[in-house]
Design a protein around this motif. Structure first.
Motif, PDB file in Angstrom:
ATOM      1  N   ALA A  73       1.870   7.488   6.162  1.00  0.00           N
ATOM      2  CA  ALA A  73       0.940   7.391   5.040  1.00  0.00           C
ATOM      3  C   ALA A  73      -0.039   6.241   5.248  1.00  0.00           C
ATOM      4  O   ALA A  73       0.130   5.415   6.141  1.00  0.00           O
ATOM      5  CB  ALA A  73       1.727   7.159   3.748  1.00  0.00           C
ATOM      6  N   LYS A  74      -1.042   6.193   4.399  1.00  0.00           N
ATOM      7  CA  LYS A  74      -1.955   5.052   4.356  1.00  0.00           C
ATOM      8  C   LYS A  74      -1.241   3.921   3.617  1.00  0.00           C
ATOM      9  O   LYS A  74      -0.549   4.160   2.633  1.00  0.00           O
ATOM     10  CB  LYS A  74      -3.242   5.407   3.617  1.00  0.00           C
ATOM     11  N   LEU A  75      -1.407   2.689   4.102  1.00  0.00           N
ATOM     12  CA  LEU A  75      -0.752   1.556   3.473  1.00  0.00           C
ATOM     13  C   LEU A  75      -1.562   0.290   3.681  1.00  0.00           C
ATOM     14  O   LEU A  75      -2.435   0.220   4.546  1.00  0.00           O
ATOM     15  CB  LEU A  75       0.665   1.374   4.018  1.00  0.00           C
ATOM     16  N   TYR A  76      -1.280  -0.700   2.841  1.00  0.00           N
ATOM     17  CA  TYR A  76      -1.864  -2.026   3.002  1.00  0.00           C
ATOM     18  C   TYR A  76      -0.925  -2.845   3.879  1.00  0.00           C
ATOM     19  O   TYR A  76       0.295  -2.797   3.695  1.00  0.00           O
ATOM     20  CB  TYR A  76      -2.051  -2.724   1.654  1.00  0.00           C
ATOM     21  N   THR A  77      -1.478  -3.597   4.806  1.00  0.00           N
ATOM     22  CA  THR A  77      -0.673  -4.462   5.658  1.00  0.00           C
ATOM     23  C   THR A  77      -0.504  -5.827   4.992  1.00  0.00           C
ATOM     24  O   THR A  77      -1.121  -6.101   3.965  1.00  0.00           O
ATOM     25  CB  THR A  77      -1.342  -4.631   7.038  1.00  0.00           C
ATOM     26  N   GLY A  78       0.303  -6.664   5.599  1.00  0.00           N
ATOM     27  CA  GLY A  78       0.559  -7.991   5.032  1.00  0.00           C
ATOM     28  C   GLY A  78       0.495  -9.078   6.085  1.00  0.00           C
ATOM     29  O   GLY A  78       1.378  -9.930   6.154  1.00  0.00           O
ATOM     30  N   PHE A  79      -0.545  -9.058   6.915  1.00  0.00           N
ATOM     31  CA  PHE A  79      -0.686 -10.075   7.956  1.00  0.00           C
ATOM     32  C   PHE A  79      -0.998 -11.435   7.334  1.00  0.00           C
ATOM     33  O   PHE A  79      -1.723 -11.525   6.343  1.00  0.00           O
ATOM     34  CB  PHE A  79      -1.793  -9.696   8.945  1.00  0.00           C
TER      35      PHE A  79
END
Length: 133
Positions: A73-79
């Motif tokens: 799925a599409k997701l937000y990353t957390g770098f």
């Protein structure tokens, strides 16, 4: 001779770092019994936020008292801000999400361990402890 020795030491250091296994990441989540929650995300990105290839994500341990569902799925990353991919956190990218649902009526602790092998040949594990209320 000094230049050659420095080159050999540098090469060995690079090879040693590449062969050394990554430390396992771990964190905790809370869930209500029988309700699905989002517990895991993973994506490999290039510095320009484009995909660096699909990762192979597997469950290697647990859960003992529920089920996991993996979804592309599409997701937000957390770098972190120190990572050059930090700017990628601002928009959704292709990745894998993991969802957990406890068995109906179960209350207590559960745990699941994910194994991730990246397209670039890196590997790591992530252990998630879940407190089911």
């Amino acid at each position: 001779m000094k230049r050659r020795t420095t080159g050999v030491i540098t090469a060995l250091a690079v090879l040693g770092c590449a062969a050394w296994p990554a430390a396992a990441e771990s964190y905790g989540k809370a869930a209500l019994s029988g309700q699905e929650i989002y517990i895991f995300r993973d994506a490999s990105l290039n510095a320009d936020c484009s995909s660096a290839g699909a990762n192979d994500v597997r469950i290697v341990a647990g859960p003992s008292h529920g089920k996991i569902r993996l979804v592309h799925a599409k997701l937000y990353t957390g770098f972190s801000k120190s990572n050059e991919r930090w700017k990628c956190n601002a928009h959704k990218v292709d990745g894998i999400k993991g969802f957990y649902r406890s068995n109906p009526g179960y209350k207590g602790r559960d745990q699941v361990t994910f194994s991730v092998h990246t397209y670039m040949g890196n590997a790591h594990q992530t252990a998630v402890s879940i407190n089911v209320e």
